[in-house]
Design a protein around this motif. Structure first.
Motif, PDB file in Angstrom:
ATOM      1  N   HIS A  77     -41.824 -19.043 103.539  1.00  0.00           N
ATOM      2  CA  HIS A  77     -41.939 -18.962 104.993  1.00  0.00           C
ATOM      3  C   HIS A  77     -42.676 -20.169 105.576  1.00  0.00           C
ATOM      4  CE1 HIS A  77     -43.467 -17.439 108.898  1.00  0.00           C
ATOM      5  NE2 HIS A  77     -42.242 -16.956 108.964  1.00  0.00           N
ATOM      6  N   CYS A  78     -43.894 -20.442 105.100  1.00  0.00           N
ATOM      7  CA  CYS A  78     -44.697 -21.530 105.684  1.00  0.00           C
ATOM      8  C   CYS A  78     -44.604 -22.833 104.889  1.00  0.00           C
ATOM      9  CB  CYS A  78     -46.164 -21.108 105.817  1.00  0.00           C
ATOM     10  SG  CYS A  78     -47.044 -20.901 104.251  1.00  0.00           S
ATOM     11  N   GLY A  79     -44.111 -22.780 103.653  1.00  0.00           N
ATOM     12  CA  GLY A  79     -43.925 -23.985 102.852  1.00  0.00           C
ATOM     13  C   GLY A  79     -45.137 -24.435 102.060  1.00  0.00           C
ATOM     14  N   ARG A  80     -46.278 -23.755 102.212  1.00  0.00           N
ATOM     15  CA  ARG A  80     -47.467 -24.161 101.457  1.00  0.00           C
ATOM     16  C   ARG A  80     -47.251 -23.936  99.958  1.00  0.00           C
ATOM     17  NH1 ARG A  80     -52.355 -21.116 104.096  1.00  0.00           N
ATOM     18  NH2 ARG A  80     -50.731 -19.558 104.271  1.00  0.00           N
ATOM     19  N   VAL A  81     -47.921 -24.758  99.166  1.00  0.00           N
ATOM     20  CA  VAL A  81     -47.864 -24.657  97.711  1.00  0.00           C
ATOM     21  C   VAL A  81     -49.249 -24.290  97.215  1.00  0.00           C
ATOM     22  CG1 VAL A  81     -47.441 -25.913  95.557  1.00  0.00           C
ATOM     23  CG2 VAL A  81     -45.972 -26.308  97.542  1.00  0.00           C
ATOM     24  N   PHE A  82     -49.316 -23.293  96.338  1.00  0.00           N
ATOM     25  CA  PHE A  82     -50.575 -22.779  95.811  1.00  0.00           C
ATOM     26  C   PHE A  82     -50.587 -22.879  94.296  1.00  0.00           C
ATOM     27  CE2 PHE A  82     -49.390 -20.381  99.574  1.00  0.00           C
ATOM     28  CZ  PHE A  82     -50.543 -20.398 100.346  1.00  0.00           C
ATOM     29  N   ASP A  83     -51.784 -23.037  93.735  1.00  0.00           N
ATOM     30  CA  ASP A  83     -51.952 -22.938  92.286  1.00  0.00           C
ATOM     31  C   ASP A  83     -51.912 -21.474  91.880  1.00  0.00           C
ATOM     32  OD1 ASP A  83     -52.313 -25.673  91.890  1.00  0.00           O
ATOM     33  OD2 ASP A  83     -54.480 -25.543  92.127  1.00  0.00           O
ATOM     34  N   VAL A  84     -51.345 -21.214  90.701  1.00  0.00           N
ATOM     35  CA  VAL A  84     -51.359 -19.883  90.108  1.00  0.00           C
ATOM     36  C   VAL A  84     -52.179 -19.989  88.837  1.00  0.00           C
ATOM     37  CG1 VAL A  84     -49.986 -18.030  89.083  1.00  0.00           C
ATOM     38  CG2 VAL A  84     -49.077 -19.329  91.023  1.00  0.00           C
ATOM     39  N   TYR A  85     -53.316 -19.324  88.825  1.00  0.00           N
ATOM     40  CA  TYR A  85     -54.192 -19.377  87.661  1.00  0.00           C
ATOM     41  C   TYR A  85     -53.926 -18.157  86.798  1.00  0.00           C
ATOM     42  CZ  TYR A  85     -56.496 -23.082  90.153  1.00  0.00           C
ATOM     43  OH  TYR A  85     -56.754 -24.254  90.804  1.00  0.00           O
ATOM     44  N   MET A  86     -53.284 -18.385  85.696  1.00  0.00           N
ATOM     45  CA  MET A  86     -53.019 -17.348  84.706  1.00  0.00           C
ATOM     46  C   MET A  86     -52.809 -18.046  83.377  1.00  0.00           C
ATOM     47  SD  MET A  86     -49.099 -16.327  85.709  1.00  0.00           S
ATOM     48  CE  MET A  86     -48.201 -16.258  84.183  1.00  0.00           C
ATOM     49  N   PRO A  87     -53.002 -17.347  82.283  1.00  0.00           N
ATOM     50  CA  PRO A  87     -52.803 -18.007  80.987  1.00  0.00           C
ATOM     51  C   PRO A  87     -51.358 -18.494  80.847  1.00  0.00           C
ATOM     52  CG  PRO A  87     -53.815 -15.835  80.722  1.00  0.00           C
ATOM     53  CD  PRO A  87     -53.408 -15.959  82.162  1.00  0.00           C
ATOM     54  N   PRO A  88     -51.174 -19.652  80.200  1.00  0.00           N
ATOM     55  CA  PRO A  88     -49.807 -20.133  79.960  1.00  0.00           C
ATOM     56  C   PRO A  88     -49.011 -19.110  79.141  1.00  0.00           C
ATOM     57  CG  PRO A  88     -51.429 -21.808  79.374  1.00  0.00           C
ATOM     58  CD  PRO A  88     -52.185 -20.547  79.667  1.00  0.00           C
ATOM     59  N   LEU A  89     -47.732 -19.048  79.395  1.00  0.00           N
ATOM     60  CA  LEU A  89     -46.868 -18.133  78.649  1.00  0.00           C
ATOM     61  C   LEU A  89     -46.833 -18.543  77.183  1.00  0.00           C
ATOM     62  CD1 LEU A  89     -43.952 -17.945  81.240  1.00  0.00           C
ATOM     63  CD2 LEU A  89     -45.796 -16.296  80.902  1.00  0.00           C
ATOM     64  N   ASP A  90     -47.035 -17.585  76.299  1.00  0.00           N
ATOM     65  CA  ASP A  90     -47.069 -17.862  74.861  1.00  0.00           C
ATOM     66  C   ASP A  90     -45.756 -18.446  74.365  1.00  0.00           C
ATOM     67  OD1 ASP A  90     -49.657 -16.973  74.568  1.00  0.00           O
ATOM     68  OD2 ASP A  90     -49.071 -14.937  74.024  1.00  0.00           O
ATOM     69  N   ASN A  91     -45.862 -19.526  73.635  1.00  0.00           N
ATOM     70  CA  ASN A  91     -44.723 -20.145  72.953  1.00  0.00           C
ATOM     71  C   ASN A  91     -43.564 -20.508  73.878  1.00  0.00           C
ATOM     72  OD1 ASN A  91     -46.079 -19.778  70.477  1.00  0.00           O
ATOM     73  ND2 ASN A  91     -45.319 -17.685  70.366  1.00  0.00           N
ATOM     74  N   LEU A  92     -43.834 -20.758  75.143  1.00  0.00           N
ATOM     75  CA  LEU A  92     -42.753 -21.042  76.091  1.00  0.00           C
ATOM     76  C   LEU A  92     -41.945 -22.264  75.666  1.00  0.00           C
ATOM     77  CD1 LEU A  92     -41.264 -20.488  78.733  1.00  0.00           C
ATOM     78  CD2 LEU A  92     -42.981 -21.884  79.889  1.00  0.00           C
ATOM     79  N   ILE A  93     -42.614 -23.356  75.343  1.00  0.00           N
ATOM     80  CA  ILE A  93     -41.900 -24.575  74.969  1.00  0.00           C
ATOM     81  C   ILE A  93     -41.069 -24.349  73.717  1.00  0.00           C
ATOM     82  CG2 ILE A  93     -42.192 -26.955  74.159  1.00  0.00           C
ATOM     83  CD1 ILE A  93     -44.541 -27.184  76.099  1.00  0.00           C
ATOM     84  N   GLU A  94     -41.656 -23.710  72.716  1.00  0.00           N
ATOM     85  CA  GLU A  94     -40.918 -23.456  71.474  1.00  0.00           C
ATOM     86  C   GLU A  94     -39.697 -22.574  71.729  1.00  0.00           C
ATOM     87  OE1 GLU A  94     -44.244 -22.957  71.787  1.00  0.00           O
ATOM     88  OE2 GLU A  94     -45.038 -24.568  70.530  1.00  0.00           O
TER      89      GLU A  94
END
Length: 123
Positions: A77-94
């Motif tokens: 709606h407003c276009g703002r970008v926010f940080d999301v602080y949460m642990p990285p998803l396990d093994n996402l890259i792999e």
């Protein structure tokens, strides 16, 4: 000198500014610096890992001073970008590499939704 001015400007801005927003802030204090110089320095700073470029589909890229691994969310709606602080998803890259056969060198995840402020305004 100009590169440091651009870097310091981004480091002061905590709202994921666009290149135009960074230019406006730089030009307010240093009117002799051109827009092309600011854009060139933003690109160099991002490619050298001193700031993070946040690609925004169908919108202007944003810049982030926070280099720690984190995700972003953009308000539709407003276009703002926010940080999301949460642990990285396990093994996402792999998991992506196993599923695609591509060696992942970098990634950026951008979620999209309606921010708290815009939801409250709609009520």
């Amino acid at each position: 000198m100009q590169r440091q001015i651009v870097l310091q400007t981004v480091l002061r801005m905590h709202d994921h500014p666009t290149a135009d927003t960074v230019y406006a802030a730089v030009a307010a204090e240093h009117p002799s610096i051109s827009k092309a110089t600011v854009y060139r320095n933003l690109n160099q700073l991002a490619s050298q890992g001193e700031i993070r470029r946040v690609p925004v589909p169908n919108g202007a890229d944003r810049y982030d001073f926070n280099l720690k691994e984190h995700y972003h969310v953009r308000c539709a709606h407003c276009g703002r970008v926010f940080d999301v602080y949460m642990p990285p998803l396990d093994n996402l890259i792999e998991r992506v590499e196993d599923a695609s056969g591509v060696e992942v060198q970098r990634y950026e995840i951008l979620f999209e939704g309606i921010c708290r402020d815009c939801k409250q305004q709609a009520v």
